[in-house]
Design an enzyme around this catalytic site. Structure first.
Site, mmCIF file in Angstrom:
data_model
loop_
_atom_site.group_PDB
_atom_site.id
_atom_site.type_symbol
_atom_site.label_atom_id
_atom_site.label_comp_id
_atom_site.label_asym_id
_atom_site.label_seq_id
_atom_site.Cartn_x
_atom_site.Cartn_y
_atom_site.Cartn_z
ATOM 1 N N THR A 138 -5.402 10.451 -2.103
ATOM 2 C CA THR A 138 -5.098 10.428 -0.669
ATOM 3 C C THR A 138 -3.997 11.433 -0.340
ATOM 4 O O THR A 138 -4.055 12.136 0.672
ATOM 5 C CB THR A 138 -4.664 9.003 -0.256
ATOM 6 O OG1 THR A 138 -5.734 8.112 -0.580
ATOM 7 C CG2 THR A 138 -4.374 8.907 1.223
ATOM 8 N N GLU A 197 0.825 -1.204 0.000
ATOM 9 C CA GLU A 197 0.000 0.000 0.000
ATOM 10 C C GLU A 197 0.861 1.256 0.000
ATOM 11 O O GLU A 197 0.571 2.223 -0.702
ATOM 12 C CB GLU A 197 -0.965 0.035 1.180
ATOM 13 C CG GLU A 197 -2.043 1.057 0.888
ATOM 14 C CD GLU A 197 -2.780 1.592 2.088
ATOM 15 O OE1 GLU A 197 -2.378 1.321 3.218
ATOM 16 O OE2 GLU A 197 -3.756 2.302 1.853
HETATM 17 N N1 HSE Z 1 -6.045 7.304 7.380
HETATM 18 C C1 HSE Z 1 -5.830 7.601 6.005
HETATM 19 C C2 HSE Z 1 -6.167 9.043 5.732
HETATM 20 C C3 HSE Z 1 -6.675 6.709 5.162
HETATM 21 O O1 HSE Z 1 -7.174 9.506 6.263
HETATM 22 O O2 HSE Z 1 -5.429 9.706 5.005
HETATM 23 C C4 HSE Z 1 -6.513 6.952 3.698
HETATM 24 O O3 HSE Z 1 -6.237 5.773 3.038
#
Ligand code: HSE
Length: 315
Positions: free
Chosen positions: A189, A136
């Site tokens: 992200t 990932e």
């Molecule tokens: N915890 C991570 C975020 C999850 O909020 O950026 C995203 O895959």
């Protein structure tokens, strides 16, 4: 394994809701759908190869070292000293990119899990965590187990420390359901992480810790009132909501329809309403969909119990 050339294993890795409002990077749960499928096949020609990718609109690299499933499988085989083994991977993407549903985590988990099953399960699920994590991380550069953990193990996973991969599986109240709605936009992200503040007021940290502790207590005690009072995010949601059209309208609609809590799934744009019971989750899902549909934003609804199985072999 010479006589077994052609033998293959097909696995399904579920999507997941990371953060669960108050647990940024440290809490997540698995859902029933959508999810990704990976096939791992033993072949004569030595080495690991990705021979087919479907459902990705040509976006994913087939080079093993640039692909989340490839990196996870490669790192596992390297750890086991089995890089010479001939293995072909097929990756079938069944969920949208940049959706906030743990798409890259699902592929990474599926890659490591499929290969582990194919070679006779030398490692436990939990032992696969660092390899899936590496997969990932190759996609978004960040190192957080809040998607990979629940996708691999199922249920609700709390991460005490992402670097040590010190994790705990939390109890799942039997009537806990979720309505997840994915609006048809893409959020990277990386971008959703960059807009977060580097420093947070102490007051917000205190509130967030209280909510996270409260949510964990609510799960353990099966106390839906405590769960409801705790599912609030005062750190990431106020910044990230700007990336999601009609976010607060959808939140008001979900809460009015009876959700225990509502927030962004992972980095978004998917949103989720946590609910007590299936009927409530369906009603909340309809209410959220109506908001997005009302502004002509295409969207998909996934109503699910918390998925307790995690990644699994399928026929
Ligand atoms: N915890 C991570 C975020 C999850 O909020 O950026 C995203 O895959």
């Amino acid at each position: 394994m010479k006589d077994e050339f052609g033998r293959e294993v097909r696995v399904f890795a579920p999507g997941s809701v990371a953060n669960v409002a108050c647990g940024y990077d440290v809490l997540g749960f698995a859902i029933d759908e959508p999810g990704d499928e990976v096939v791992a096949r033993l072949v004569e020609e030595p080495g690991l190869r990705i021979v087919q990718i479907t459902g990705d609109e040509g976006k994913l690299p087939t080079e093993v070292d640039r692909n989340t499933a490839g990196v996870a499988a490669h790192d596992l085989l390297k750890h086991l000293g089995m890089l010479d083994l001939g293995i072909e991977l097929e990756i079938h993407k069944k969920m949208p990119f940049g959706s906030g549903l743990g798409s890259s985590a699902a592929s990474a988990v599926a890659g490591a899990f499929a290969v582990n099953v194919l070679i006779g399960e030398p490692l436990t699920r939990k032992q696969l965590l660092p390899f899936a994590m590496a997969g990932e991380a190759s996609a978004d550069g960040a190192w957080h187990a809040d998607n990979v953990g629940p996708c691999l193990l199922g249920g609700i996973v709390f991460v005490r420390d992402n670097h040590e991969l010190d994790i705990a599986e939390l109890p799942v109240p039997k009537d806990l359901w979720v309505a997840v709605v994915h609006p048809d936009i893409e959020i990277l992200t990386k971008v959703a992480r960059e807009i977060l503040p580097k420093e947070v007021p102490l007051e917000n940290v205190t509130q967030q810790i209280g909510n996270l502790g409260g949510l964990i207590c609510g799960l353990i005690q099966e106390d839906y009132g405590m769960i409801s009072r705790s599912v609030h995010d005062v750190i990431a949601e106020p910044k990230r909501q700007k990336l999601i059209p009609e976010f607060y309208k959808a939140k008001r609609a979900a809460m009015a329809a009876g959700a225990l809590g509502f927030s962004i799934s992972g980095a978004g744009p998917s949103v989720f309403g946590l609910c007590e019971g299936e009927a409530s989750a369906r009603k909340v899902g309809d209410a959220i969909q109506a908001v997005f549909s009302g502004v002509d934003l295409g969207n998909q609804l996934y109503v699910s119990k918390i998925n307790q199985l995690g990644v699994r072999v399928i026929e």
